[in-house]
Write a protein that holds these residues in place. Structure first.
Motif, PDB file in Angstrom:
ATOM      1  N   LEU A 136      52.920  41.410  32.976  1.00  0.00           N
ATOM      2  CA  LEU A 136      53.011  41.043  34.391  1.00  0.00           C
ATOM      3  C   LEU A 136      52.465  42.145  35.277  1.00  0.00           C
ATOM      4  O   LEU A 136      51.764  41.886  36.262  1.00  0.00           O
ATOM      5  N   SER A 137      52.738  43.408  34.933  1.00  0.00           N
ATOM      6  CA  SER A 137      52.223  44.534  35.716  1.00  0.00           C
ATOM      7  C   SER A 137      50.703  44.582  35.682  1.00  0.00           C
ATOM      8  O   SER A 137      50.046  44.791  36.703  1.00  0.00           O
ATOM      9  N   LEU A 138      50.130  44.386  34.489  1.00  0.00           N
ATOM     10  CA  LEU A 138      48.668  44.367  34.377  1.00  0.00           C
ATOM     11  C   LEU A 138      48.072  43.227  35.193  1.00  0.00           C
ATOM     12  O   LEU A 138      47.014  43.366  35.820  1.00  0.00           O
ATOM     13  N   PHE A 139      48.783  42.120  35.203  1.00  0.00           N
ATOM     14  CA  PHE A 139      48.297  40.966  35.957  1.00  0.00           C
ATOM     15  C   PHE A 139      48.239  41.291  37.446  1.00  0.00           C
ATOM     16  O   PHE A 139      47.289  40.951  38.142  1.00  0.00           O
ATOM     17  N   PHE A 140      49.268  42.004  37.944  1.00  0.00           N
ATOM     18  CA  PHE A 140      49.276  42.391  39.350  1.00  0.00           C
ATOM     19  C   PHE A 140      48.143  43.372  39.648  1.00  0.00           C
ATOM     20  O   PHE A 140      47.461  43.268  40.654  1.00  0.00           O
ATOM     21  N   VAL A 141      47.940  44.340  38.742  1.00  0.00           N
ATOM     22  CA  VAL A 141      46.896  45.354  38.963  1.00  0.00           C
ATOM     23  C   VAL A 141      45.518  44.696  39.026  1.00  0.00           C
ATOM     24  O   VAL A 141      44.733  44.921  39.944  1.00  0.00           O
ATOM     25  N   PHE A 142      45.243  43.854  38.014  1.00  0.00           N
ATOM     26  CA  PHE A 142      43.935  43.208  37.976  1.00  0.00           C
ATOM     27  C   PHE A 142      43.800  42.182  39.105  1.00  0.00           C
ATOM     28  O   PHE A 142      42.703  41.954  39.595  1.00  0.00           O
ATOM     29  N   GLY A 143      44.933  41.553  39.490  1.00  0.00           N
ATOM     30  CA  GLY A 143      44.874  40.583  40.567  1.00  0.00           C
ATOM     31  C   GLY A 143      44.445  41.228  41.865  1.00  0.00           C
ATOM     32  O   GLY A 143      43.774  40.619  42.693  1.00  0.00           O
ATOM     33  N   CYS A 144      44.818  42.505  42.034  1.00  0.00           N
ATOM     34  CA  CYS A 144      44.468  43.207  43.280  1.00  0.00           C
ATOM     35  C   CYS A 144      43.016  43.664  43.297  1.00  0.00           C
ATOM     36  O   CYS A 144      42.513  44.091  44.330  1.00  0.00           O
ATOM     37  N   SER A 145      42.360  43.620  42.152  1.00  0.00           N
ATOM     38  CA  SER A 145      40.992  44.140  42.085  1.00  0.00           C
ATOM     39  C   SER A 145      39.944  43.072  42.297  1.00  0.00           C
ATOM     40  O   SER A 145      38.766  43.299  42.085  1.00  0.00           O
ATOM     41  N   ASN A 156      40.957  30.206  47.549  1.00  0.00           N
ATOM     42  CA  ASN A 156      41.214  30.207  46.110  1.00  0.00           C
ATOM     43  C   ASN A 156      42.692  29.931  45.832  1.00  0.00           C
ATOM     44  O   ASN A 156      43.573  30.375  46.571  1.00  0.00           O
ATOM     45  N   LYS A 157      42.936  29.199  44.732  1.00  0.00           N
ATOM     46  CA  LYS A 157      44.310  28.868  44.366  1.00  0.00           C
ATOM     47  C   LYS A 157      45.065  30.132  43.982  1.00  0.00           C
ATOM     48  O   LYS A 157      44.503  31.050  43.386  1.00  0.00           O
ATOM     49  N   GLN A 158      46.344  30.152  44.342  1.00  0.00           N
ATOM     50  CA  GLN A 158      47.132  31.326  44.018  1.00  0.00           C
ATOM     51  C   GLN A 158      48.507  30.948  43.503  1.00  0.00           C
ATOM     52  O   GLN A 158      49.019  29.872  43.787  1.00  0.00           O
ATOM     53  N   ILE A 159      49.083  31.859  42.700  1.00  0.00           N
ATOM     54  CA  ILE A 159      50.427  31.716  42.151  1.00  0.00           C
ATOM     55  C   ILE A 159      51.162  33.019  42.421  1.00  0.00           C
ATOM     56  O   ILE A 159      50.715  34.097  42.012  1.00  0.00           O
ATOM     57  N   LEU A 160      52.293  32.931  43.118  1.00  0.00           N
ATOM     58  CA  LEU A 160      53.090  34.116  43.453  1.00  0.00           C
ATOM     59  C   LEU A 160      52.235  35.184  44.145  1.00  0.00           C
ATOM     60  O   LEU A 160      52.374  36.382  43.896  1.00  0.00           O
ATOM     61  N   GLY A 161      51.360  34.744  45.029  1.00  0.00           N
ATOM     62  CA  GLY A 161      50.525  35.679  45.768  1.00  0.00           C
ATOM     63  C   GLY A 161      49.307  36.162  45.011  1.00  0.00           C
ATOM     64  O   GLY A 161      48.473  36.880  45.564  1.00  0.00           O
ATOM     65  N   LEU A 162      49.158  35.792  43.730  1.00  0.00           N
ATOM     66  CA  LEU A 162      48.013  36.203  42.915  1.00  0.00           C
ATOM     67  C   LEU A 162      47.027  35.049  42.782  1.00  0.00           C
ATOM     68  O   LEU A 162      47.382  33.888  42.958  1.00  0.00           O
ATOM     69  N   LYS A 163      45.796  35.404  42.451  1.00  0.00           N
ATOM     70  CA  LYS A 163      44.746  34.410  42.272  1.00  0.00           C
ATOM     71  C   LYS A 163      44.204  34.520  40.843  1.00  0.00           C
ATOM     72  O   LYS A 163      43.136  35.094  40.606  1.00  0.00           O
ATOM     73  N   PRO A 164      44.943  33.970  39.855  1.00  0.00           N
ATOM     74  CA  PRO A 164      44.545  34.146  38.452  1.00  0.00           C
ATOM     75  C   PRO A 164      43.208  33.491  38.113  1.00  0.00           C
ATOM     76  O   PRO A 164      42.439  34.016  37.324  1.00  0.00           O
ATOM     77  N   LYS A 165      42.907  32.336  38.715  1.00  0.00           N
ATOM     78  CA  LYS A 165      41.647  31.661  38.410  1.00  0.00           C
ATOM     79  C   LYS A 165      40.465  32.495  38.900  1.00  0.00           C
ATOM     80  O   LYS A 165      39.423  32.587  38.233  1.00  0.00           O
ATOM     81  N   LEU A 166      40.615  33.128  40.063  1.00  0.00           N
ATOM     82  CA  LEU A 166      39.559  34.005  40.577  1.00  0.00           C
ATOM     83  C   LEU A 166      39.418  35.234  39.689  1.00  0.00           C
ATOM     84  O   LEU A 166      38.308  35.719  39.427  1.00  0.00           O
ATOM     85  N   TRP A 167      40.547  35.750  39.188  1.00  0.00           N
ATOM     86  CA  TRP A 167      40.519  36.931  38.312  1.00  0.00           C
ATOM     87  C   TRP A 167      39.763  36.628  37.019  1.00  0.00           C
ATOM     88  O   TRP A 167      38.930  37.398  36.574  1.00  0.00           O
ATOM     89  N   PHE A 168      40.038  35.452  36.415  1.00  0.00           N
ATOM     90  CA  PHE A 168      39.314  35.063  35.199  1.00  0.00           C
ATOM     91  C   PHE A 168      37.820  34.919  35.486  1.00  0.00           C
ATOM     92  O   PHE A 168      36.977  35.279  34.659  1.00  0.00           O
ATOM     93  N   TYR A 169      37.488  34.386  36.639  1.00  0.00           N
ATOM     94  CA  TYR A 169      36.078  34.222  37.010  1.00  0.00           C
ATOM     95  C   TYR A 169      35.380  35.578  37.086  1.00  0.00           C
ATOM     96  O   TYR A 169      34.264  35.759  36.603  1.00  0.00           O
ATOM     97  N   ASN A 170      36.062  36.557  37.665  1.00  0.00           N
ATOM     98  CA  ASN A 170      35.459  37.884  37.853  1.00  0.00           C
ATOM     99  C   ASN A 170      35.324  38.647  36.541  1.00  0.00           C
ATOM    100  O   ASN A 170      34.278  39.257  36.270  1.00  0.00           O
ATOM    101  N   ILE A 171      36.380  38.635  35.702  1.00  0.00           N
ATOM    102  CA  ILE A 171      36.313  39.427  34.467  1.00  0.00           C
ATOM    103  C   ILE A 171      35.338  38.831  33.452  1.00  0.00           C
ATOM    104  O   ILE A 171      34.847  39.536  32.574  1.00  0.00           O
ATOM    105  N   ALA A 172      35.054  37.515  33.584  1.00  0.00           N
ATOM    106  CA  ALA A 172      34.114  36.886  32.656  1.00  0.00           C
ATOM    107  C   ALA A 172      32.693  37.370  32.898  1.00  0.00           C
ATOM    108  O   ALA A 172      31.879  37.440  31.978  1.00  0.00           O
TER     109      ALA A 172
END
Length: 771
Positions: free
Chosen positions: A19-28, A73-89
């Motif tokens: 969860l912590s890593l998810f928050f860190v990467f979500g902010c980037s 962009n869609k978000q969950i608990l203030g995070l945007k996981p779909k955008l994060w996956f798009y960026n890291i890919a």
């Protein structure tokens, strides 16, 4: 520290790290933005109006916010996981592979502020407010930037909302004006209601729909003009409805039906509308044009609702088309109206019908597994003949076979084999001594069925089952369906009963009922209601009720009474006499676009009397398994707090009873792509009406709620469009056959223990949702 707590602590630590890593990467996410651009995080609307109360103001703000474009962009608990996956890919080099899938299927491209048009959104908000009666609304737009993220803010300042002062319908002496005026009492425009452009449009549609029922085939809503006068009164409008002057004359005239022509063997590839005179057949009001004489004419008499001389009516128009489609014989149905060349203000109706293949074969092969440790396969071959007697009948012959192998567990080696055939004939009408007219868009059906099945349980016994039925199926509308079998006869005869099974019967006499000869006959009725097809509704329901009456009239006439040793036999077999009812109610609560809470309750009861003291085994209720209480193996639970003991042959018999109560609830949500997840809780049990010395504590008592079994679990559903593959992993929370005070086993849950997992985790694989 115990092993159990150590496992939980380790699992919790891993969860926190992820969860912590998810928050860190979500902010980037913002570091991947194009140079000079910003990430758009959405817009807000604030309505500044001292006249509106707080509730109405918030409701208006919510409506206006849905109009803003683009969506962030869609978000969950203030995070945007779909955008994060798009960026890291990153940018994939090929349009395939894991990177392409992650970026384009799982991920979502950033919504950039450069794509946001503040002025356009402001104009949309202004138009919406004015269409709701807030004339001269002012809208201002601004934005706020923080850490490469930007939000849009819109301030809406509406004036006082205008209300309807009066509504006037056409006053001239024309026939169409009179028809419109007669509809005024059902008008959607009500004096005192707020002005709303959408309501005015809906009113035009309502008037047009009414005119279509009165023969005005060429009319359409655009021919109605709504004149709005806001010059007089205090924030009030006068609405005057009138027919536009440029409306075509034929749109103001009611049309009747003249000739009705049917082409039942029409070909899309050829000019089939050209036929010789001998190909034409007149039947009542219809001209049937068919070189092959494909159908008996009465098929069209039951299907077409227009008659010569009738006023055109859109309801009958649509009803006829729907009934043609529901006959199940036509691949393509086309209807065309042309102005009559012989009668003024009349229409000729043409029906062009393209046939489906008359004969076809469908073969189905499937693999299956269930919670009773059975794994097997089944094959079904169906031969179908449409229009069997030239009356759109469907004749079907099916053969099927299957095998279930128990590769593990206490019943290993006791496999199940089955082989059978079924034939049925379905007529697209009610076959009764008197004619029944219906006005449903769904064609009623009469169905006769004959079925035989041979089932072999190795090392135990075999059963021969014969069934025949005759009854009716009909739908009132898309939501309500009925099935009524006037005759439903089942005869079951055992053979090849092994000495091993006979020994089991000596230990448990209830097993003997499985191999008794059975003769069951009587009417059955089923009613189904559902509105689950209405996808936009937040709450939808499904209900199915069944009534099964066996041997009641025969038992009454013969005076059968098993309690007085007065059993009546037919062909040397005692017939079954009972009443059985079952109700299945389901509720679906839509929580979001891709999530819902599904719940089900099942109530069932059967009462044997007269010629029987128990329900036939095949008619009793069971619980457990892939579509029931998933934490318990199929048919292994109950009745009551009774637990079947392993017999001398290590055989665990199926458990069944007279009463059933079951409740299930399941949260379902889309995870990604075709994968959906679920968490669920199941509860329930079955009971006997009367005490059975061979099954102690199996009968219903006032303390039956203490015998409720409870299970929980989670699963994945793979939605492949043509089918849904379901996997569920469940475990018990409450076990009814344990001693009182020890039935709740929540404290014993230990996923880290191999022995606990072996004894408690039940894995189910199935096709489709459980409910």
């Amino acid at each position: 520290m115990s092993k159990k707590h150590s496992y939980i602590e380790s699992y919790f630590m891993r969860y926190c790290v992820v969860l912590s890593l998810f928050f860190v990467f979500g902010c980037s996410n913002t570091k991947y933005l194009p140079k000079g651009d910003l990430l758009y995080t959405g817009g807000t609307v604030t309505v500044k109006d001292t006249i509106l109360n707080k509730k109405d103001r918030k409701a208006l703000e919510s409506e206006l916010e849905t109009l803003l474009r683009p969506k962030p962009n869609k978000q969950i608990l203030g995070l945007k996981p779909k955008l994060w996956f798009y960026n890291i890919a990153g940018e994939p080099k090929k349009q395939k592979g894991i990177r392409y899938w992650l970026r384009n299927k799982v991920g979502e491209a950033p919504v950039l502020f450069s794509k946001v048009d503040l002025e356009y959104n402001a104009s949309v908000l202004r138009n919406f407010a004015e269409n709701r009666g807030y004339f001269k609304t002012r809208v201002s737009a601004d934005s706020t930037v923080k850490d490469k993220r930007v939000t849009a803010e819109y301030i809406v300042i509406p004036k006082k909302q205008y209300k309807i002062k009066s509504v006037t319908f056409p006053q001239d002496s024309s026939e169409i004006a009179k028809v419109i005026s007669k509809t005024s009492r059902r008008s959607l425009l009500k004096v005192g209601n707020p002005y709303d452009l959408d309501i005015i449009k809906a009113e035009r549609e309502r008037i047009d729909a009414r005119l279509k029922e009165k023969g005005y085939y060429y009319f359409n809503p655009d021919y109605i003009l709504a004149q709005v006068d806001s010059s007089k009164g205090d924030h009030e409008v006068k609405i005057k409805l009138k027919i536009k002057e440029e409306t075509p004359v034929k749109a103001t005239v009611a049309y009747k039906i003249d000739k009705i022509l049917v082409y039942p063997n029409y070909s899309l590839s050829n000019d089939s509308a050209v036929y010789r005179n001998k190909d034409r057949k007149q039947y009542n009001d219809f001209t049937i044009i068919d070189t092959a004489d494909t159908f008996k004419p009465r098929v069209f008499d039951r299907t077409i609702y227009f008659k010569k001389g009738d006023l055109y009516n859109r309801k009958d128009h649509n009803l006829t088309l729907n009934r043609f489609v529901n006959l199940g014989t036509f691949n393509f149905v086309k209807n065309e109206f042309k102005e009559s060349d012989s009668i003024k203000n009349a229409l000729d109706s043409y029906y062009y019908l393209t046939l489906l293949p008359k004969k076809f074969i469908r073969v189905e092969v499937l693999g299956k597994t269930n919670s009773a440790s059975y794994t097997g396969t089944e094959i079904n071959a169906n031969w179908n003949n449409r229009n069997f007697f030239r009356g759109a009948e469907l004749f079907t012959v099916s053969v099927f076979s299957g095998a279930d192998f128990q590769l593990s567990g206490q019943n290993s080696g006791k496999n199940i084999y089955k082989l059978g055939a079924e034939t049925s004939l379905t007529w697209p009408r009610f076959i009764t001594p008197f004619r029944i007219e219906g006005n449903s868009e769904f064609v009623p059906r009469t169905k006769a069925t004959l079925r035989y099945e041979y089932q072999k349980r190795t090392q135990l016994y075999a059963l021969n089952s014969f069934n025949t039925s005759f009854g009716y199926l009909w739908k009132e509308n898309i939501r309500k369906e009925h099935q009524f079998n006037i005759v439903d006869i089942t005869y079951v005869s055992p053979n090849n009963v092994t000495p091993e099974y006979l020994e089991d019967i000596e230990e448990d006499a209830s097993l003997g009922r499985v191999i008794e000869k059975q003769l069951i006959f009587g009417p059955t009725y089923s009613y189904t209601y559902t509105n689950t097809m209405q996808k936009r509704k937040k709450n939808t329901f499904y209900f199915n009720g069944e009534l099964d009456l066996a041997g009641n009239i025969t038992g009454l006439v013969t005076g059968a009474n098993i309690k007085k040793n007065d059993t009546i036999k037919i062909f040397d077999v005692p017939f079954s006499q009972y009443v059985k009812i079952k109700a299945d109610l389901r509720h679906y609560l839509k929580l979001g676009k891709e999530s819902e809470l599904a719940s089900r309750i099942i109530l069932g009861a059967g009462f044997a009397y007269g010629n029987s003291n128990t329900l036939p085994t095949s008619k009793q209720f069971v619980v457990g398994g892939t579509n029931s209480i998933r934490a318990f193996r199929a048919r292994s639970l109950g009745p009551g707090s009774y637990k079947a003991e392993v017999t001398s042959s290590d055989y665990v018999p199926d458990q069944s009873a007279d009463l059933k109560l079951e409740f299930n609830t399941e949260y379902r949500a889309k995870l990604f792509s075709i994968v959906r997840g679920a968490v669920f809780v199941d509860a329930g049990n079955i009971w006997l009406l009367n005490a059975d010395p061979n099954r102690p504590n199996a009968e219903i008592t006032k303390d039956f709620m203490k015998q409720i079994a409870v299970g929980a679990g989670a699963g994945l559903r793979f939605d492949l469009s043509f089918l849904v593959l379901r996997t569920d992993l469940a475990f018990p929370l409450r076990i009814p056959y344990l001693p009182e005070g020890q039935r709740w086993v929540i404290d014993d849950i230990n996923f880290g223990s191999g022995s606990w997992r072996k004894d408690n985790l039940i894995f189910n694989i199935a096709i489709g949702y459980p409910f």
